[in-house]
Structures are given as structure tokens and as C-alpha cells.
Design a protein around this motif. Structure first.
Motif, short mmCIF file in Angstrom:
data_model
loop_
_atom_site.label_atom_id
_atom_site.label_comp_id
_atom_site.label_asym_id
_atom_site.label_seq_id
_atom_site.Cartn_x
_atom_site.Cartn_y
_atom_site.Cartn_z
N ARG A 122 0.81 -1.22 0.00
CA ARG A 122 0.00 0.00 0.00
C ARG A 122 0.85 1.27 0.00
N PHE A 123 2.08 1.17 0.49
CA PHE A 123 2.91 2.38 0.59
C PHE A 123 3.31 2.91 -0.77
N TYR A 124 3.15 2.12 -1.84
CA TYR A 124 3.47 2.62 -3.18
C TYR A 124 2.34 3.47 -3.75
N GLY A 125 1.12 3.26 -3.30
CA GLY A 125 -0.02 4.01 -3.82
C GLY A 125 -0.60 3.39 -5.08
N ASN A 126 -1.81 3.79 -5.42
CA ASN A 126 -2.50 3.24 -6.58
C ASN A 126 -1.94 3.76 -7.90
N ASN A 127 -1.35 4.95 -7.89
CA ASN A 127 -0.84 5.51 -9.15
C ASN A 127 0.31 4.69 -9.72
#
Length: 219
Positions: A110-115
Motif C-alpha cells: 500500500r505504501f506505493y499508492g495506486n498511481n
């Protein structure tokens, strides 16, 4: 004389207070009419008055539809009149909406983000070449920066390459790459330097960094 004073607490409850008590009285008067022809006539007149009270909404799509819905709401759904949009039901408006699901494309990291997942999917569709290589390393560097924001300690490039390989379903493989990603200290310094620069701009300070272009990397 004091006995004739009428307080708002003793008056009828206003369903939509923004329109005031006079509109509510007009609606109650329309409800009491015997013939539907007279009720329709009064309803159209009330809609015109309600529209004049909000001229800034005249150009908003479905503005008339909204006014008619509010008319029936203020009549407690008891006004028997013909609406060009149909009369809403009390059950329909009181029904609770369905909960929205939060989009989670890859909850494992999750720390990478959806983008990041969107960027990876786009990179997978590009043809092999210099442009795709540049985009791939840009994504990897951004992933490393996101990782460091989540975990302030250093991270090896191998970890980022493994995560990129996994998130791309094995279609982007940098595990055997001879080129290193941007150093962790530089990424952290760039992140903190941006905040520092914004604070300086608020105070009116402007400092020019002569080494900014000197240490610029390819990706």
C-alpha cells in the motif's frame, strides 16, 4: 398586545428552512385545494417563486427537477399535483445509499499508492526501446522514494526490482540491470529539500542551487 406575539418555536416546523415560512404556507394552501387543476396551477406558481429565490442556479442542469422534488418534500409528499418529472416517493429519498468500496488494486504494498500500479500497467503496453526503459526506471525510482517515505531506513535496489517484477506480473524485469537507481540519501534529501524550499518561499527567501543541474541523473 404581548399575547398576540407568535414565536418561531410555536410555529409549524419548516422542512426546508432556506425557502422561508411564506413558501411553506403557499404549499399548505395548494394542498388544501379541492380540484387538481387549481393545485397544478398553484404548484407551477410556487415553482416560479422558488426559482426566483435562487437565480444563480438557473443554468444548473436539472434545476427545475430539483425544485419540483423540493416542492413535494416540503408538502410532506401530500401534494396531489402533476410534475413534469414525476413525484418522488418518501421511501426512495429515505433509502440509505450503498457503501462505496475503497479501491485497492494491490493491498500488499500500500505504501506505493495506486498511481504506481497505473503507471506499471501503462509501461507494460509500450514497445521495447529507450522510451520504455526511461519510463521503467522512472517508475522504479518513484517506488524507491515511496518506500523511503514509509520506511526512513535505506532500501536496496534489489527489493525495488523484486517488487516491480511482482506488480507487473513478471513483464518488467530489472533484476539483472547494471544501472543503479538514485541513491537513497539523495531521494530523501530531495523530498525534505522540497519542503524546505516551500518554507523559504513563504518567507520571501530565494536561494539558488548551483549544483542542481550538475548532479542530475538520466532517469
Amino acid at each position: 398586545m404581548i399575547d398576540d406575539i407568535e414565536y418561531n418555536t410555536e410555529r409549524e416546523h419548516l422542512i426546508i428552512p432556506e425557502y422561508g415560512r411564506h413558501i411553506q404556507k403557499m404549499i399548505n394552501h395548494a394542498k388544501a385545494q379541492d380540484t387538481k387543476e387549481e393545485r397544478n396551477k398553484l404548484a407551477k406558481s410556487i415553482i416560479a417563486v422558488m426559482g426566483n429565490m435562487q437565480p444563480h442556479l438557473r443554468d444548473v442542469p436539472d434545476f427545475q427537477h430539483k425544485l419540483w422534488d423540493q416542492l413535494f418534500i416540503m408538502s410532506n409528499f401530500e401534494l396531489d399535483a402533476d410534475s413534469p418529472y414525476g413525484a418522488p416517493s418518501k421511501e426512495e429519498l429515505s433509502e440509505r445509499p450503498q457503501p462505496l468500496k475503497y479501491p485497492q488494486n494491490f493491498p500488499k504494498y500500500r505504501f506505493y499508492g495506486n498511481n504506481i500500479k497505473t503507471m506499471i500497467d501503462v509501461a507494460k503496453t509500450w514497445e521495447e526501446g529507450e522510451m520504455k526503459e526511461a519510463l521503467t526506471y522512472t517508475i522504479a525510482n518513484h517506488m524507491k522514494k515511496c518506500f523511503l517515505n514509509w520506511n526512513k531506513d535505506t532500501v536496496e535496489d534489489k527489493v525495488i526490482f523484486d517488487h516491480l517484477f511482482e506488480l507487473s506480473n513478471g513483464e518488467i524485469n530489472l533484476k539483472n540491470s547494471e544501472e543503479d537507481l538514485t541513491d537513497s540519501s539523495r531521494l530523501m534529501k530531495a523530498s525534505s529539500g522540497k519542503k524546505y524550499s516551500n518554507n523559504n518561499n513563504k518567507k520571501g527567501g530565494h536561494k539558488k542551487n548551483n549544483n542542481q543541474n550538475r548532479n542530475r541523473k538520466r532517469y
